[in-house]
Motif scaffolding. Structure first.
Motif, short mmCIF file in Angstrom:
data_model
loop_
_atom_site.label_atom_id
_atom_site.label_comp_id
_atom_site.label_asym_id
_atom_site.label_seq_id
_atom_site.Cartn_x
_atom_site.Cartn_y
_atom_site.Cartn_z
N MET A 1 29.79 21.13 38.72
CA MET A 1 30.69 21.85 39.61
C MET A 1 30.93 23.28 39.12
N SER A 2 30.07 23.75 38.22
CA SER A 2 30.22 25.10 37.70
C SER A 2 29.77 26.11 38.74
N GLU A 3 30.18 27.35 38.52
CA GLU A 3 29.77 28.43 39.43
C GLU A 3 28.26 28.58 39.45
N GLU A 4 27.62 28.36 38.30
CA GLU A 4 26.16 28.47 38.22
C GLU A 4 25.48 27.44 39.09
N ASN A 5 25.97 26.20 39.05
CA ASN A 5 25.38 25.14 39.87
C ASN A 5 25.62 25.38 41.36
N LEU A 6 26.83 25.80 41.71
CA LEU A 6 27.12 26.06 43.13
C LEU A 6 26.26 27.21 43.65
N ALA A 7 26.05 28.23 42.81
CA ALA A 7 25.20 29.35 43.22
C ALA A 7 23.77 28.90 43.43
N ALA A 8 23.30 27.98 42.57
CA ALA A 8 21.94 27.46 42.71
C ALA A 8 21.80 26.67 44.01
N ILE A 9 22.83 25.91 44.37
CA ILE A 9 22.79 25.15 45.63
C ILE A 9 22.75 26.09 46.82
N ARG A 10 23.58 27.15 46.77
CA ARG A 10 23.58 28.11 47.88
C ARG A 10 22.24 28.84 47.99
N LYS A 11 21.62 29.13 46.85
CA LYS A 11 20.36 29.89 46.85
C LYS A 11 19.25 29.13 47.54
N ARG A 12 19.21 27.79 47.36
CA ARG A 12 18.16 27.01 48.00
C ARG A 12 18.57 26.50 49.37
N GLY A 13 19.71 27.01 49.89
CA GLY A 13 20.13 26.64 51.23
C GLY A 13 20.80 25.28 51.33
N GLY A 14 21.28 24.75 50.20
CA GLY A 14 21.93 23.44 50.21
C GLY A 14 23.40 23.53 50.59
N GLN A 15 23.99 22.38 50.79
CA GLN A 15 25.39 22.29 51.15
C GLN A 15 26.15 21.53 50.07
N TYR A 16 27.41 21.84 49.91
CA TYR A 16 28.22 21.14 48.91
C TYR A 16 29.66 21.02 49.40
N LEU A 17 30.30 19.99 48.90
CA LEU A 17 31.72 19.75 49.14
C LEU A 17 32.26 19.10 47.88
N VAL A 18 32.99 19.85 47.08
CA VAL A 18 33.45 19.38 45.78
C VAL A 18 34.95 19.51 45.70
N GLY A 19 35.55 18.62 44.93
CA GLY A 19 36.99 18.65 44.72
C GLY A 19 37.31 19.07 43.31
N THR A 20 38.26 19.98 43.15
CA THR A 20 38.65 20.46 41.84
C THR A 20 40.12 20.13 41.61
N PRO A 21 40.41 19.13 40.78
CA PRO A 21 41.81 18.83 40.49
C PRO A 21 42.44 19.97 39.69
N ARG A 22 43.65 20.38 40.03
CA ARG A 22 44.33 21.48 39.35
C ARG A 22 44.91 21.00 38.03
#
Length: 269
Positions: A1-22
């Motif tokens: 759920m890191s910024e690096e992983n989310l950026a990689a998903i966006r770069k290849r056109g993938g979709q994500y829905l993640v929850g971040t507990p505060r």
């Protein structure tokens, strides 16, 4: 759920829905806040007493000491209203809890923030989709814990498919039991033997644990011509097991039929 992983998903056109507990669960966050609040309130009380008794008279020193207290308790500093006021008796220090801030903290603690690049009409729709993801994750945990199906490293594709099939059937039965327990929760409560809980208060895990001791046994009777008569019977169930099976609307057969292909030398009764 890191910024690096989310950026990689966006770069290849993938979709994500993640929850971040505060910062963790609600109970944990509240316990941390209470600990910091207790420390800060103790420091504020000591500061007020030092000023009131005259041990601390220099206003600049008062402000510096107050600043150190606020800096060392930054996690809860916003919850308190503090002020140094001039009175006929000299400078006095007053502090109080900001109730509106405390109420907001109570509501916010333990909350989840959803991050996604999906398009959704409402926040409720996104939350519903996120809950589906958590159910899928729970399914994998169920396979490894309650159903006890561990990963195996198969060498043949046919064995991989067989393992997936067994895992799917096990999970399907697990979900069926959970829904059966929910439906049977509408049945009027009846007391169970030995103070056992009613079925509507039992989880699927508890029901499986209770019924896991039900066993079958083979009664082998030799004949005069050298063969064997093999009778497969189910062991007597306990009163608790009988009560649970009855409330679930399930019944056990008196005996099992043996597979003739596996018992060619035995007489089947």
């Amino acid at each position: 759920m890191s910024e690096e992983n989310l950026a990689a998903i966006r770069k290849r056109g993938g979709q994500y829905l993640v929850g971040t507990p505060r910062s963790g669960r609600k109970e944990k966050e509240r316990a941390i806040r209470h600990r910091f609040s207790a420390h800060m309130e103790d420091a504020l009380q000591r500061l007020a007493k030092s000023i009131e008794t005259g041990r601390l008279k220099d206003r600049n020193k008062m402000e510096r000491r107050l600043g150190r207290i606020q800096a060392s308790h930054s996690q809860v500093n916003d919850l308190y209203e503090v002020a140094l006021q001039d009175t006929p008796d000299g400078v006095r220090f007053h502090w109080a809890m900001r109730e509106e801030r405390r109420i907001w903290r109570d509501l916010r603690e333990g909350a989840y923030m959803l991050r996604t690049n999906l398009q959704a009409g409402t926040a409720e729709q996104l939350w519903s989709e996120y809950m589906q993801l958590t159910e899928a994750e729970a399914a994998f945990r169920t396979l490894k814990s309650e159903i006890h199906i561990r990963p195996l490293f198969h060498q043949l594709e046919s064995r991989v498919k067989a393992h997936v099939l067994v895992a799917f059937l096990g999970y399907a039965l697990w979900v069926t039991l959970k829904h059966l327990l929910k439906r049977r929760a509408l049945v009027p409560a009846t007391p169970l033997a030995n103070g056992m809980q009613n079925v509507q208060s039992l989880s699927a895990m508890k029901v499986l644990a209770l019924l896991s001791t039900v066993q079958s046994a083979d009664i082998v009777l030799p004949t005069t011509d050298g063969r064997e008569i093999r009778l497969r019977r189910i062991a007597e169930t306990t009163p608790e097991q009988k009560a649970v099976l009855q409330q679930l609307g399930l019944s056990l057969p008196e005996r099992f039929e043996l597979n003739r292909k596996c018992s060619v030398d035995s007489a089947i009764a």
